[in-house]
Design a protein around this motif. Structure first.
Motif, short mmCIF file in Angstrom:
data_model
loop_
_atom_site.label_atom_id
_atom_site.label_comp_id
_atom_site.label_asym_id
_atom_site.label_seq_id
_atom_site.Cartn_x
_atom_site.Cartn_y
_atom_site.Cartn_z
N GLN A 520 -12.29 83.77 127.82
CA GLN A 520 -12.79 82.22 127.91
C GLN A 520 -12.27 81.55 127.24
O GLN A 520 -12.00 81.74 126.28
N GLU A 534 -10.79 83.36 123.78
CA GLU A 534 -11.37 84.48 123.65
C GLU A 534 -11.51 85.59 124.12
O GLU A 534 -11.91 85.49 125.46
N ARG A 538 -15.14 93.24 129.16
CA ARG A 538 -16.59 94.10 130.43
C ARG A 538 -16.09 95.31 131.06
O ARG A 538 -14.84 95.57 131.18
N ASP A 566 -11.42 98.31 121.48
CA ASP A 566 -10.14 97.16 120.44
C ASP A 566 -9.02 97.45 120.40
O ASP A 566 -8.00 96.30 120.96
N ASP A 655 -16.01 85.80 112.91
CA ASP A 655 -16.92 85.17 113.79
C ASP A 655 -18.32 85.17 113.44
O ASP A 655 -18.46 85.93 112.09
N LYS A 679 -23.32 81.24 117.96
CA LYS A 679 -24.40 79.64 119.29
C LYS A 679 -26.04 79.82 118.54
O LYS A 679 -26.70 79.57 118.72
N GLU A 715 -23.88 74.96 125.19
CA GLU A 715 -23.94 74.54 126.80
C GLU A 715 -24.75 73.32 126.59
O GLU A 715 -24.90 72.75 128.09
N TYR A 734 -20.36 77.56 126.96
CA TYR A 734 -20.74 77.39 128.74
C TYR A 734 -20.52 75.88 129.70
O TYR A 734 -20.56 75.51 130.88
P1 C2E Z 1 -18.86 86.91 120.12
O1 C2E Z 1 -17.51 87.22 119.72
O2 C2E Z 1 -19.16 86.54 119.79
O3 C2E Z 1 -18.54 86.67 121.29
C1 C2E Z 1 -19.21 85.02 122.06
C2 C2E Z 1 -20.06 85.88 123.27
O4 C2E Z 1 -20.63 84.88 123.68
C3 C2E Z 1 -19.74 85.60 124.54
O5 C2E Z 1 -20.70 87.27 125.02
C4 C2E Z 1 -19.36 85.20 125.35
O6 C2E Z 1 -19.27 85.33 126.88
C5 C2E Z 1 -21.14 84.62 124.83
N1 C2E Z 1 -21.08 82.70 125.48
C6 C2E Z 1 -20.07 82.11 125.21
N2 C2E Z 1 -20.22 80.71 125.53
C7 C2E Z 1 -21.87 80.31 125.63
C8 C2E Z 1 -22.67 79.53 125.80
O7 C2E Z 1 -22.47 78.51 126.09
N3 C2E Z 1 -23.93 80.11 126.29
C9 C2E Z 1 -24.25 81.26 126.53
N4 C2E Z 1 -25.70 82.07 125.86
N5 C2E Z 1 -23.48 82.37 125.84
C10 C2E Z 1 -21.96 82.19 125.69
P2 C2E Z 1 -20.56 88.76 125.62
O8 C2E Z 1 -18.11 88.08 126.50
O9 C2E Z 1 -21.43 89.04 126.17
O10 C2E Z 1 -19.77 89.07 124.23
C11 C2E Z 1 -21.12 89.49 123.34
C12 C2E Z 1 -20.04 89.99 122.11
O11 C2E Z 1 -19.63 91.74 122.48
C13 C2E Z 1 -18.79 89.46 121.74
O12 C2E Z 1 -20.11 88.36 120.77
C14 C2E Z 1 -18.48 90.14 120.86
O13 C2E Z 1 -19.36 90.25 119.74
C15 C2E Z 1 -18.93 91.80 121.22
N6 C2E Z 1 -17.60 91.93 122.00
C16 C2E Z 1 -16.70 91.28 123.28
N7 C2E Z 1 -15.53 91.94 123.27
C17 C2E Z 1 -15.08 93.32 122.37
C18 C2E Z 1 -14.03 93.13 121.96
O14 C2E Z 1 -12.83 93.79 123.22
N8 C2E Z 1 -14.76 94.22 120.92
C19 C2E Z 1 -15.74 94.17 120.11
N9 C2E Z 1 -15.15 94.71 119.22
N10 C2E Z 1 -16.48 93.40 120.50
C20 C2E Z 1 -16.25 92.72 120.81
#
Ligand code: C2E
Ligand code: CA
Ligand code: CA
Length: 751
Positions: A520, A534, A538, A566, A655, A679, A715, A734
Motif C-alpha cells: 500500500q 507498507e 494476503r 513474517d 505502528d 485509523k 479515506e 484508501y
Molecule cells: P496495519 O499494520 O495497521 O495495516 C494497515 C491496515 O489498514 C491494512 O489492513 C490496510 O489495508 C488498512 N487500510 C489502509 N488504508 C485504509 C483506509 O483508508 N481505510 C480502511 N478502513 N483501512 C485501511 P490489512 O492489510 O487488512 O491488514 C490488517 C492488519 O494485519 C495490519 O494492520 C497488520 O497489523 C496485520 N498484518 C498485515 N500483514 C502483516 C504481516 O505480514 N505480518 C504481521 N505480523 N502482521 C500483518
C-alpha cells in the motif's frame, strides 16, 4: 378347632408372603439406592476425567506447537553457545517448561541453564532426529535432578534435520499443571497403554510411579462393571471404561480414558468410602435384625426404613463432600466448569419458559498483570475478581449460576430480566466497578474485561453446546478487541471450523507460495507523491480467493505460525527491493509488520540482517513496523531490540499509535523514526471530537522529537486537509490508494 387351625395356617401363609414381599422390597430398594449413588459418583468422575483430558491435551498440543515454531528460530553450534543459552533462559520464563535443551544432530546439547549434555542415547532425541515431535516417557534428568517428561522436535534446515529442540516439564509440576488430586479424596494418574504408571500423585496408595495398575489390582476383588481383563483389553483398543473393585476391603471406583497422546491413559480413582462408609454394615445389621426379631416385624420395618433413610442421608452427605472437592475451584472457591454445567442444566430444565443469557469474560491482557506484578499478584487479582462477582451475584439475587473456568476466565448464567448482562453500557459500568474493587490491589492499572455473550433460545438446554457458543463469542471478542460484549452468531461455529481448516493448511500454503505480498503506497502530504509503501500479507487460496490478514493473523499469533510468516514476507520484500536495484527501478522504502512474538527471539535482529545482506539490500530501505502495545509489556527488552535494529541500520516504525497505552513520553527514550497514527482517529466517531486535539499535540511532539508521522486509514478529503494543516508528514489510506499486488506496485510506482 379346625377353623382355628386353618385360620392360623392362613395367617402364617399371609405372614410368610408379607415378610417375603417386605424382604424383596427392602433388597430391591437397597440395591437401587446403592446403584444410584454409585452411578452419580461415576458420573462425577466421568465429567472430571473429561475435563482433565481436555486440559492435558490442550496443554500438550499448545506446547508442541510452540516448540515446533521455536525450532524454526534456533540452531546450536559451539560458537553460538552463549547466545543460545541466554535465548533459552529467556524463553523458559515465558513457558510452562522447566528448561529447554538444544542439541546438534550428534546429541551434543546445551540446556537453558548452561549445562552441556549428551542426548544421543535418549529415545526422544532419536525419534526427533527422525522427524517426529514427541512427548517422552519420564526419565531422571541431571539438569535439575528431578524426574522430567520432555517434548522434543526436530530442527530443520531445508529438508534436513540438523538438531533437536527439547523442552522438559518437571514431573512434580505436572500435578499443578494438569492433575489436581481433589484433596486426596479422588485422584488421577497417567499410565501408558500397558498400565505402567507415568505420573501419580504422592498422597495415594493404589499405585505409585513405575508400578503397574493391572498388577496392583490383580489381587483385588472385582465387584462391578469392567473386570481386570476387560480393562486390559479396552486399554489395548484405546477405549475407556469404568470399574468397581475392592482392594484390601476398600472399594474403589475407577474411571479411565485414553489421552490421545502416546497411547497414554488418564485414570481417576475415588474410594467408595467417600460415598458410603457403612454400606456393608447396614446390610448385616438389617439381616440379623430381621432374622432374630421375626415376631416384631412391624417394628423392624419401621427401624429398617429409619436406618435406610439415615444411611442414604449419610451417603449423600459424603457424596457431597466428594463433590465439594471435585466441583469447586481451589483458588477462588467458586464452582468450576463441571459444576457450572450441572447446575445450569438443572436451572434450564426447571424453567424452560424463562429466558436466559450466558456471559463469559476475562480481564483484557491479564498476562500483563502477571508479567508486571508477578504470578502471586495475578492470583490475588483473580481471587478479588471472584469475590467481586460473587458479591454482585448475591446483591442482585442472581437467578442463575456462575463459575471460574480457568485463569481469569469466568462464566455467568442469568435470567434476562437482569438487564446488567444485556446492555453494553451496564457492562462498562461493571468494568468500572471491578476496576474500583481492584484498585487497592493493583493501583491505577486499568482493568477492562472482554465479554462473550449468548442469549439462549427459549427452552434451549444443551449446556455443552451453550458453553461452546459463548466460548466462541468470547474468542471473537478477544480477537477483535471489541470493548463491549460480542454476541454469539451462528457464523462463529463455521469460523471455528474454518480456523481448524486454516491450521491444517497453513504449512502447505507457505510451501506452495499461497501467501503473497501486497503493497500500500504512502503519500507525502505536501507533494502528494509516493514516498514508500507498507507490505501487507494476503493469502491467495488455491481456489483463487484472496484472504485478508484479519482472517488468519490472529490465529497465527496464537499458534506461533506468525513467526514464520513474517520472515517470509520480509524475505519477499528483500527480493523486491533487490529486483528494483538490479533493474534500475525507482527505489522507495518498504515497511514490514512484525508480531511481538519475535521479541522473545534473541536472534531476531541477526536473522533480519542476514536476510537483508543475502539480497544485498541496504537496510535503510527497510522499515520495521512494531505495534505500540508491546512497549507497555516489556519496555526494557523492547528497548534493547529497538536499539539493536537501529544500529543495524533499519528504520523503525511504531505502528497503531492511539490504540493502546499510547505514551509519547516513552518514545522519547527509544530510537523510533516513524510514528504510524492508527485509523481509529479517522474512522470512529468517538474519537472524532477529542481526536483532533490529540492529533494536533501528537504532531507537535513528534516534530520536536524528530519523528516522522504517517497517518493510516485516511479515506476522506476533510481529514487530509486537517492533517496537512497540523503538519502530518505522510498519509497511507484508501483516499490515495488501496493495497495493490507487488506487480501492480512495480508497474505504477517503481517503473
Ligand atoms: P496495519 O499494520 O495497521 O495495516 C494497515 C491496515 O489498514 C491494512 O489492513 C490496510 O489495508 C488498512 N487500510 C489502509 N488504508 C485504509 C483506509 O483508508 N481505510 C480502511 N478502513 N483501512 C485501511 P490489512 O492489510 O487488512 O491488514 C490488517 C492488519 O494485519 C495490519 O494492520 C497488520 O497489523 C496485520 N498484518 C498485515 N500483514 C502483516 C504481516 O505480514 N505480518 C504481521 N505480523 N502482521 C500483518
Ligand atoms: Ca502496519
Ligand atoms: Ca497500523
Amino acid at each position: 378347632m379346625y377353623f382355628k387351625k386353618s385360620k392360623f395356617f392362613l395367617l402364617s401363609i399371609f405372614l410368610i408372603f408379607f415378610l417375603s414381599a417386605l424382604f424383596l422390597c427392602f433388597f430391591i430398594y437397597q440395591n437401587a439406592l446403592e446403584k444410584n449413588l454409585n452411578q452419580t459418583a461415576f458420573e462425577t468422575l466421568e465429567e472430571l476425567i473429561t475435563q482433565q483430558k481436555l486440559n492435558f491435551n490442550e496443554r500438550v498440543d499448545a506446547d508442541m506447537k510452540s516448540i515446533k515454531n521455536l525450532a524454526n528460530f534456533v540452531c546450536y553450534s559451539p560458537d553460538n553457545r552463549d547466545v543460545m543459552v541466554s535465548l533459552g533462559a529467556s524463553l523458559v520464563q515465558n513457558t510452562n517448561f522447566d528448561y529447554l535443551l538444544l542439541s546438534d544432530q550428534n546429541g551434543h546439547a546445551i540446556s537453558s541453564n548452561g549445562l552441556n549434555l549428551d542426548l544421543q542415547s535418549r529415545s526422544y532425541f532419536q525419534a526427533a532426529l527422525k522427524g517426529e515431535t514427541i512427548l517422552s516417557q519420564p526419565s531422571f534428568s541431571s539438569v535439575n535432578n528431578s524426574l522430567v517428561i520432555s517434548l522434543a522436535t526436530p530442527i530443520y534446515r531445508g529438508e534436513q534435520v540438523v538438531g533437536v529442540l527439547a523442552a522438559a516439564y518437571k514431573l512434580s509440576d505436572l500435578s499443578d499443571l494438569i492433575l489436581p488430586s481433589y484433596g486426596g479424596r479422588a485422584f488421577a494418574f497417567i499410565t501408558d497403554r500397558e498400565g505402567s504408571v507415568i505420573y501419580s500423585p504422592n498422597n495415594q496408595t493404589l499405585v505409585s510411579y513405575q508400578q503397574n495398575l493391572f498388577d496392583s489390582i490383580s489381587k483385588a476383588e472385582f465387584i462391578q462393571y469392567d473386570t481386570r481383563d476387560d480393562m486390559i483389553k479396552k486399554t489395548h483398543e484405546q477405549r475407556g471404561g469404568k470399574s468397581l473393585f475392592s482392594v484390601q476391603n476398600h472399594k474403589l471406583l475407577i474411571q479411565y480414558a485414553p489421552l490421545d497422546i502416546n497411547g497414554w491413559y488418564i485414570v481417576m480413582v475415588a474410594p467408595e468410602s467417600v460415598i458410603s462408609t457403612q454400606a456393608d454394615s447396614i446390610a448385616k445389621d438389617s439381616t440379623t435384625l430381621t432374622g432374630s426379631v421375626l415376631a416384631l416385624f412391624s417394628l423392624l420395618t419401621i427401624y429398617t426404613l429409619y436406618l435406610q433413610k439415615k444411611h442414604s442421608d449419610e451417603k449423600l452427605a459424603s457424596l457431597s463432600e466428594l463433590e465439594t472437592v471435585a466441583y469447586y475451584d481451589s483458588l477462588t472457591t467458586l464452582p468450576n466448569l463441571p459444576k457450572f454445567k450441572r447446575d445450569a442444566k438443572e436451572i434450564l430444565l426447571a424453567h424452560p419458559d424463562r429466558r436466559y443469557v450466558i456471559l463469559k469474560f476475562d480481564i483484557h491482557n491479564f498476562k500483563i498483570i502477571n508479567e508486571l506484578y508477578g504470578f502471586e499478584m495475578g492470583n490475588t487479582v483473580i481471587c478479588a475478581m471472584a469475590n467481586f462477582i460473587s458479591k454482585m451475584a448475591k446483591d442482585r439475587n442472581l437467578i442463575g449460576t456462575l463459575a471460574r473456568v480457568t485463569a481469569d476466565e469466568f462464566l455467568i448464567l442469568a435470567e434476562t430480566d437482569d438487564a446488567l448482562f444485556l446492555q453494553s453500557d451496564t457492562l462498562i459500568a461493571f468494568d468500572d466497578k471491578l476496576h474500583e474493587a481492584l484498585t487497592h490491589i493493583i493501583g491505577a492499572h486499568r482493568i477492562e474485561c472482554r465479554y462473550g455473550r449468548y442469549l439462549l433460545d427459549l427452552g434451549e438446554n444443551d449446556i455443552t453446546n451453550i458453553v461452546e457458543k459463548v466460548n466462541l463469542a468470547h474468542r471473537v471478542a478477544k480477537d477483535e478487541q471489541t470493548k463491549y460484549a460480542c454476541d454469539y452468531h451462528h457464523s462463529f461455529k463455521d469460523r471455528a471450523l474454518r480456523e481448524a481448516d486454516i491450521e491444517n493448511r497453513m504449512e502447505s500454503a507457505l510451501a506452495t507460495e499461497e501467501f503473497t505480498v501486497f503493497l500500500q503506497p504512502k503519500y507525502d502530504l505536501q507533494t502528494e507523491l509516493v514516498v514508500g509503501a507498507e507490505a501487507l500479507v494476503r493469502w491467495r487460496e488455491s481456489t483463487g480467493a484472496l484472504l485478508p490478514p484479519s482472517e488468519f493473523i490472529p490465529l497465527f499469533e496464537r499458534n506461533g505460525f506468525i513467526l514464520t510468516l513474517d520472515m517470509y514476507v520480509f524475505e519477499h520484500v528483500c527480493q523486491l527491493l533487490s529486483r528494483c536495484m538490479q533493474e534500475h527501478r525507482t527505489l522507495l522504502p518498504i515497511s514490514v509488520n512484525f508480531s511481538k512474538l519475535h521479541l522473545t527471539n534473541l536472534n531476531f535482529v541477526k536473522n533480519l540482517s542476514k536476510l537483508a545482506d543475502k539480497y544485498q539490500v541496504p537496510k535503510k530501505w527497510i522499515e520495521i513496523e512494531l505495534t505500540e502495545s508491546i512497549l507497555f509489556n516489556n519496555e526494557e527488552a523492547f528497548g534493547i531490540i529497538l536499539h539493536q535494529l537501529h544500529s543495524e541500520g533499519f528504520t523503525l516504525s511504531m505502528d497503531d499509535f492511539g490504540t493502546g497505552y499510547s505514551s509519547l513520553g516513552l518514545l522519547k527514550n527509544l530510537p523510533v523514526d516513524v510514528l504510524k497514527i492508527d485509523k481509529v482517529f479517522f474512522s470512529d466517531t468517538i474519537y472524532k471530537d477529542r481526536g483532533k486535539l490529540v492529533l494536533e499535540s501528537v504532531m507537535q511532539m513528534a516534530r520536536k522529537l524528530n519523528i516522522c508521522t504517517v497517518a493510516e486509514g485516511v479515506e476522506r478529503k476533510d481529514d487530509i486537509d486537517f492533517l496537512r494543516a497540523v503538519g502530518c508528514d505522510i498519509v497511507q489510506g484508501y483516499y490515495f490508494s488501496m493495497p495493490i499486488s507487488s506487480e501492480e506496485y512495480l508497474k505504477k510506482f517503481a517503473p
